[in-house]
Write a protein that holds these residues in place. Sequence first.
Motif, PDB file in Angstrom:
ATOM      1  N   ARG A   1       1.150  -8.496   4.952  1.00 10.95           N
ATOM      2  CA  ARG A   1       0.822  -9.554   3.647  1.00 10.95           C
ATOM      3  C   ARG A   1       1.653 -10.866   3.831  1.00 10.95           C
ATOM      4  NH1 ARG A   1      -1.926  -6.273  -0.132  1.00 10.95           N
ATOM      5  NH2 ARG A   1      -1.577  -4.014   0.490  1.00 10.95           N
TER       6      ARG A   1
ATOM      7  N   GLY B   1      -2.456  -2.303  -4.731  1.00 12.71           N
ATOM      8  CA  GLY B   1      -2.177  -2.675  -3.032  1.00 12.71           C
ATOM      9  C   GLY B   1      -2.702  -1.721  -2.237  1.00 12.71           C
ATOM     10  N   ALA B   2      -3.719  -0.715  -2.621  1.00 10.20           N
ATOM     11  CA  ALA B   2      -4.108   0.172  -1.604  1.00 10.20           C
ATOM     12  C   ALA B   2      -4.934  -0.421  -0.504  1.00 10.20           C
ATOM     13  CB  ALA B   2      -5.002   1.235  -2.394  1.00 10.20           C
ATOM     14  N   ASP B   3      -4.657  -0.020   0.519  1.00  8.64           N
ATOM     15  CA  ASP B   3      -5.701  -0.406   1.929  1.00  8.64           C
ATOM     16  C   ASP B   3      -6.682   0.373   2.285  1.00  8.64           C
ATOM     17  OD1 ASP B   3      -3.903  -3.039   2.496  1.00  8.64           O
ATOM     18  OD2 ASP B   3      -2.460  -1.696   3.600  1.00  8.64           O
ATOM     19  N   ILE B   4      -6.766   1.534   1.395  1.00  8.87           N
ATOM     20  CA  ILE B   4      -8.289   2.219   1.553  1.00  8.87           C
ATOM     21  C   ILE B   4      -8.618   2.622   0.061  1.00  8.87           C
ATOM     22  CG2 ILE B   4      -7.681   3.323   3.695  1.00  8.87           C
ATOM     23  CD1 ILE B   4      -6.724   6.045   1.960  1.00  8.87           C
TER      24      ILE B   4
ATOM     25  N   LEU C   1      -3.255   4.398   1.889  1.00  5.18           N
ATOM     26  CA  LEU C   1      -3.280   4.550   3.183  1.00  5.18           C
ATOM     27  C   LEU C   1      -1.986   5.269   3.876  1.00  5.18           C
ATOM     28  CD1 LEU C   1      -4.733   4.239   5.639  1.00  5.18           C
ATOM     29  CD2 LEU C   1      -4.267   2.029   6.011  1.00  5.18           C
ATOM     30  N   ASN C   2      -0.766   4.720   3.577  1.00 11.16           N
ATOM     31  CA  ASN C   2       0.544   5.308   4.044  1.00 11.16           C
ATOM     32  C   ASN C   2       0.628   6.836   3.613  1.00 11.16           C
ATOM     33  OD1 ASN C   2       1.293   2.635   4.744  1.00 11.16           O
ATOM     34  ND2 ASN C   2       2.851   2.497   3.211  1.00 11.16           N
TER      35      ASN C   2
ATOM     36  N   THR D   1      -4.353  -3.162   9.831  1.00 12.88           N
ATOM     37  CA  THR D   1      -4.147  -3.996   8.590  1.00 12.88           C
ATOM     38  C   THR D   1      -3.009  -4.973   8.941  1.00 12.88           C
ATOM     39  OG1 THR D   1      -4.834  -2.156   7.420  1.00 12.88           O
ATOM     40  CG2 THR D   1      -3.673  -3.632   6.358  1.00 12.88           C
TER      41      THR D   1
ATOM     42  N   TYR E   1       8.699  -4.699   4.387  1.00  8.49           N
ATOM     43  CA  TYR E   1       9.287  -4.463   5.821  1.00  8.49           C
ATOM     44  C   TYR E   1       9.976  -5.623   6.373  1.00  8.49           C
ATOM     45  CZ  TYR E   1       5.643  -1.185   4.599  1.00  8.49           C
ATOM     46  OH  TYR E   1       5.028  -0.305   3.848  1.00  8.49           O
TER      47      TYR E   1
ATOM     48  N   PHE F   1      -6.759   7.118  10.315  1.00  8.57           N
ATOM     49  CA  PHE F   1      -5.852   6.386   9.279  1.00  8.57           C
ATOM     50  C   PHE F   1      -4.831   5.614  10.179  1.00  8.57           C
ATOM     51  CE2 PHE F   1      -7.331   9.829   6.081  1.00  8.57           C
ATOM     52  CZ  PHE F   1      -7.836   9.087   5.354  1.00  8.57           C
TER      53      PHE F   1
ATOM     54  N   ARG G   1      -6.092   2.554  11.058  1.00 10.32           N
ATOM     55  CA  ARG G   1      -6.195   1.364  10.103  1.00 10.32           C
ATOM     56  C   ARG G   1      -4.765   0.875   9.765  1.00 10.32           C
ATOM     57  NH1 ARG G   1     -10.400   2.093   5.943  1.00 10.32           N
ATOM     58  NH2 ARG G   1      -9.262   0.484   4.812  1.00 10.32           N
ATOM     59  N   VAL G   2      -3.902   1.634   9.722  1.00  8.65           N
ATOM     60  CA  VAL G   2      -2.388   1.173   9.600  1.00  8.65           C
ATOM     61  C   VAL G   2      -2.090   0.114  10.525  1.00  8.65           C
ATOM     62  CG1 VAL G   2      -0.100   1.689   9.812  1.00  8.65           C
ATOM     63  CG2 VAL G   2      -1.506   3.279   8.388  1.00  8.65           C
TER      64      VAL G   2
ATOM     65  N   ASP H   1       0.859  -1.110  -0.038  1.00 10.86           N
ATOM     66  CA  ASP H   1       0.059  -0.073  -0.011  1.00 10.86           C
ATOM     67  C   ASP H   1       0.887   1.484   0.079  1.00 10.86           C
ATOM     68  OD1 ASP H   1      -2.591   1.513   1.121  1.00 10.86           O
ATOM     69  OD2 ASP H   1      -0.794   2.101   2.170  1.00 10.86           O
TER      70      ASP H   1
END
Lengths: 526, 47
Positions: free
Chosen positions: B33, A429-432, A263-264, B30, B39, B23, B26-27, A260
Motif C-alpha cells: 500500500r 483492507g481485504a485483498d480478496i 488473504l493472509n 498484491t 511491514y 493464494f 495473490r499475496v 489485509d
Amino acid sequence: MSKKAESWGSRVGLILAMAGNAVGLGNFLRFPVQAVQNGGGAFIIPYLVCFLLMGIPLLFVEWSMGRFGGKNGHHSTPFILDSMDKRKFWKYIGVFGIFTNVAVASYYCYLESWTLSWVWHSISGSFSGQTQEQVAGFFGDYVSLTTIEPIIFWIICLLLNTWILSKGLSGGVEKVAKIGMPLLIIFGVFLAYKAITLKAGEEGAILDGIAGLNFLWTPQFDTIWSAKVWLAAAGQIFFTLSVGMGSIHCYASYVKSKDDIALNAMSAGFMNEFVEVVLGSAILIPIAIGYLGIDKVVEMTASGGLGLGFKTLPFLFEQWGGFLAVFAGVAWFGLLFFAGITSSLAMGTPVMGFLKDEFGWKTQKAAWTFGLVVFLLGLPTVLFFNYGVFDEYDYWAGTVSLVVFALIEIILFAWVFGMDKGWKEIMDGADIKVPSIYKFIIKYVTPIFLGSVFIGSLPGIWDKITNKEIYQKIAETTDPKVIEELNTQMTFVNGSRIGLLLLWIAIAYLVYVAYKKRIKEGRFTS
Amino acid sequence: MNTSALITMITTEVIITAVTFYFFWRVLKTPPRPEEDSYSDNDEEER
C-alpha cells in the motif's frame, strides 16, 4: 524520540510465520495416523468439511480479533477480548490464550528437543547396524533418562527458543520462519519422493511405497456417518491450525487496521493444509508400510504416530544405507524440528506481548522470563515422562483448553461483539472477497460445530477426571508391584492437574493486577 | 493403486495444492500500500 513499535518485516514473513505456527509435528505424525484409523481416504471428506466450516471461520475470527486488539495496543488475548465488550469477565476468558501457550510450550519444547537429538544421532551414526528393537529401546532409554543427554538437548532447545524470541518478531521469529519453512518443504518433498518410489525387494522393502498410499487413500465410505470419525476430523483441524490457542491473535495484532487479513489467513491456512495433506500423507505411512506391511503398521499406529516416527523410522532409514540413511534421518528429524520450533516460538509471543503491554517489560526480559517459566513447568514432563505427566499436559492444555477457548471466542465474536461489526473487521483492507455465506457460517454453523465437538468430548473428559483408565488397569492386575506403580502414576497425574489449575489461577491473578494497573494509569479498558 | 484411492488422492491433493499456490501468488502479486503499512521492509524501501 520514541522507540519504533514492533512490527513484521514483510507480508511473506508474516504468512510464513503464521503457517509455521500452524505446521507442527502433528502434520507429519498425527494426520496420517488419524486418516488410517478413521476410514482412510474417506477421512478426508469430514476433514475438509471441518476445515471449511470450522477451520477457515476460526482463522478469520482469530486474525480479525487480533488485528482489532492491536489497534488499542493489545497483543495478548486477555485485553483483546476485554476490548470487544463492556463486561469485565472477558479478560479472564482471555487467560486461556496465555495459559495454553505456556503449558503447551512446557511439554512441546521437550518433544522438539527429541528431534534435535535424533538429528544428532542420525549424523553420528548411533542407529547404524542396530536392530528395530534396539532403535525402539533407544527411545525407551532416552525418555527414562538413563543418561543426562535428554536434559542437555532439552535445555539447548529452550535456550535456542528463548534466544530467538529475544530477537523480536522480525529479527527472530520471522527470520526462523523464512529459513525453516522452505527447508521443511524441501526435506518433505525429498522424503515423499523416496517413500513413493520405494520398490518391493529393493533396500529391504517388502511392499512398494505406493501400497502405503493405496492403503491410506482407499476410502471406506461406511465410516463417514460415524460420529467418532467426525470428532477425530474436527480434532485434527483444531490441532493442525493452532486455533483456540491465542497465538494467531498475537501475530495478527501486529497488523495495522487497514492491512489485509483475509488473504493472509487463507494463504497461511492453506499452506498448512498443503504440508499436512500432500506431504504429511506421503512420508510416514508409505515408508512404514513398505518395510513392515499393513497389519504391523495398523497395530503400531493404534498408540499414535510418535512411536512410529521416533522408534521405527530411524531403523527403516538405515536400510537405505550410507549417506542416504544419514541424510534421510537429518531430513526427517530436521523437518520435525523446523515444524516444532516455528510452533513453539508462536507460543512465546503472546506471553511476551502480555508482559510487555501490561508491565512495560523489554523484549529480552520478557523472552528470558518466558524461557524460565517454561523450564520450571516443563521439568515435571521431562523428569516424570513415564508417569504420564507429559500426556496430562497435552490433554488438558493442548486439547481441552483449545476447544473451550475457541467455543467461547466464537460466541463473543459472532453474538456479543456482533456479526455485522465482526464481518466489517474481516473485510477491512481485504485483498480478496470472502464469500458472504461465511457470515452465516461464522454466526451459526461454526458455534454449533464447536459445541458438538465440546459435547462429544465430555465423556472422555469425565473418564480422564475420574482416572477411569488407571482404575481399569488396577482392576485387571493382581501384581502388587504393578498396582503400586499405577497408584504412583495416579499421584503424578493428579499432581499435574493441580499444577495446571494453579498456573491458570496465577495467570488470572496477573491479569487482575494488570487490570488494576491500567485503571490506576488511566489506560484503556472496556 | 486402486481407482478409488487414486481418484481420492489426486482430487484432494490437486485442489489443495492449486488453492495454496493461488493464494500465495495473490499475496506476492498484491503491491504494497502507498500509505504506511504493517511491514517494516516496505518502509525501508520508501526511504
